[in-house]
Design a protein around this motif. Structure first.
Motif, PDB file in Angstrom:
ATOM      1  N   VAL A   1       0.847  -1.180   0.000  1.00  0.00           N
ATOM      2  CA  VAL A   1       0.000   0.000   0.000  1.00  0.00           C
ATOM      3  C   VAL A   1       0.890   1.240   0.000  1.00  0.00           C
ATOM      4  O   VAL A   1       1.998   1.215   0.527  1.00  0.00           O
ATOM      5  CB  VAL A   1      -0.968   0.010   1.212  1.00  0.00           C
ATOM      6  N   GLY A   2       0.403   2.298  -0.632  1.00  0.00           N
ATOM      7  CA  GLY A   2       1.152   3.545  -0.653  1.00  0.00           C
ATOM      8  C   GLY A   2       2.098   3.634  -1.834  1.00  0.00           C
ATOM      9  O   GLY A   2       2.187   2.723  -2.656  1.00  0.00           O
TER      10      GLY A   2
ATOM     11  N   GLU B   1       0.188  -1.932   7.535  1.00  0.00           N
ATOM     12  CA  GLU B   1      -0.583  -0.684   7.477  1.00  0.00           C
ATOM     13  C   GLU B   1      -1.980  -0.888   8.050  1.00  0.00           C
ATOM     14  O   GLU B   1      -2.520  -0.015   8.719  1.00  0.00           O
ATOM     15  CB  GLU B   1      -0.651  -0.181   6.035  1.00  0.00           C
ATOM     16  N   LEU B   2      -2.597  -2.040   7.794  1.00  0.00           N
ATOM     17  CA  LEU B   2      -3.905  -2.348   8.375  1.00  0.00           C
ATOM     18  C   LEU B   2      -3.848  -2.325   9.904  1.00  0.00           C
ATOM     19  O   LEU B   2      -4.729  -1.775  10.563  1.00  0.00           O
ATOM     20  CB  LEU B   2      -4.371  -3.737   7.939  1.00  0.00           C
TER      21      LEU B   2
ATOM     22  N   PHE C   1     -14.733   0.791  10.489  1.00  0.00           N
ATOM     23  CA  PHE C   1     -13.380   0.548   9.982  1.00  0.00           C
ATOM     24  C   PHE C   1     -13.440   0.069   8.529  1.00  0.00           C
ATOM     25  O   PHE C   1     -12.708   0.567   7.674  1.00  0.00           O
ATOM     26  CB  PHE C   1     -12.665  -0.479  10.863  1.00  0.00           C
ATOM     27  N   CYS C   2     -14.308  -0.894   8.245  1.00  0.00           N
ATOM     28  CA  CYS C   2     -14.426  -1.429   6.881  1.00  0.00           C
ATOM     29  C   CYS C   2     -14.959  -0.396   5.903  1.00  0.00           C
ATOM     30  O   CYS C   2     -14.479  -0.295   4.768  1.00  0.00           O
ATOM     31  CB  CYS C   2     -15.308  -2.674   6.872  1.00  0.00           C
TER      32      CYS C   2
ATOM     33  N   GLY D   1     -12.676   0.884   2.829  1.00  0.00           N
ATOM     34  CA  GLY D   1     -13.204  -0.020   1.813  1.00  0.00           C
ATOM     35  C   GLY D   1     -12.392  -0.054   0.539  1.00  0.00           C
ATOM     36  O   GLY D   1     -12.336  -1.094  -0.126  1.00  0.00           O
ATOM     37  N   ASP D   2     -11.750   1.055   0.197  1.00  0.00           N
ATOM     38  CA  ASP D   2     -10.930   1.067  -1.016  1.00  0.00           C
ATOM     39  C   ASP D   2      -9.767   0.085  -0.905  1.00  0.00           C
ATOM     40  O   ASP D   2      -9.329  -0.485  -1.899  1.00  0.00           O
ATOM     41  CB  ASP D   2     -10.422   2.471  -1.321  1.00  0.00           C
ATOM     42  N   LEU D   3      -9.284  -0.172   0.297  1.00  0.00           N
ATOM     43  CA  LEU D   3      -8.197  -1.121   0.506  1.00  0.00           C
ATOM     44  C   LEU D   3      -8.699  -2.550   0.695  1.00  0.00           C
ATOM     45  O   LEU D   3      -7.999  -3.506   0.402  1.00  0.00           O
ATOM     46  CB  LEU D   3      -7.387  -0.732   1.752  1.00  0.00           C
TER      47      LEU D   3
END
Length: 127
Positions: A25-26, A39-40, A95-96, A100-102
């Motif tokens: 991610v990133g 990251e999560l 949180f979800c 959501g994009d991830l």
């Protein structure tokens, strides 16, 4: 012998999010992007989730993909890893939705649990 401890319990939930350790991610940097599972967990901590851990798997498949396994000397970067989040159901739902994009193409399982707190009884509460 009288009980010296009190057990209090309340309902909470657990999310299991299945992904690959190679998911990133990133922005890509010289040394690579951040691992998604890390990251999560950082995001869950910032969002006030009670508990967040990542668990490596040794053998299996996810999302109808092929069966994968870690060899004795080489880890398979596509073998499933599980990020487990524990918190209030509404908090996990938010949180979800917030991330959501991830999470959109991940296998996510929700399970209802009980959170137990064990405290020592004081002399005043036993009387």
């Amino acid at each position: 012998m009288p009980d010296r401890f009190t057990v209090q319990h309340r309902e909470v939930g657990m999310l299991r999010i299945y992904l690959k350790p190679s998911d990133k991610v990133g922005p890509r940097r010289f040394w690579g992007a951040k691992p998604f599972y890390r990251e999560l967990i950082r995001t869950a901590k910032a969002d006030g989730i009670i508990n967040a851990v990542a668990q490596n798997m040794h053998y299996g498949f996810s999302n109808r993909g092929p069966i994968r396994e870690n060899e004795s000397e080489i880890a398979d970067p596509h073998l499933t890893i599980c990020v487990e989040l524990v918190g209030e159901r509404d908090q996990l739902n938010i949180f979800c939705r917030r991330h959501g994009d991830l999470l959109g193409n991940k296998v996510i399982i929700y399970k209802q649990l009980e959170h137990w707190t064990i405290t020592r009884e004081t002399e005043r509460t036993r009387a």
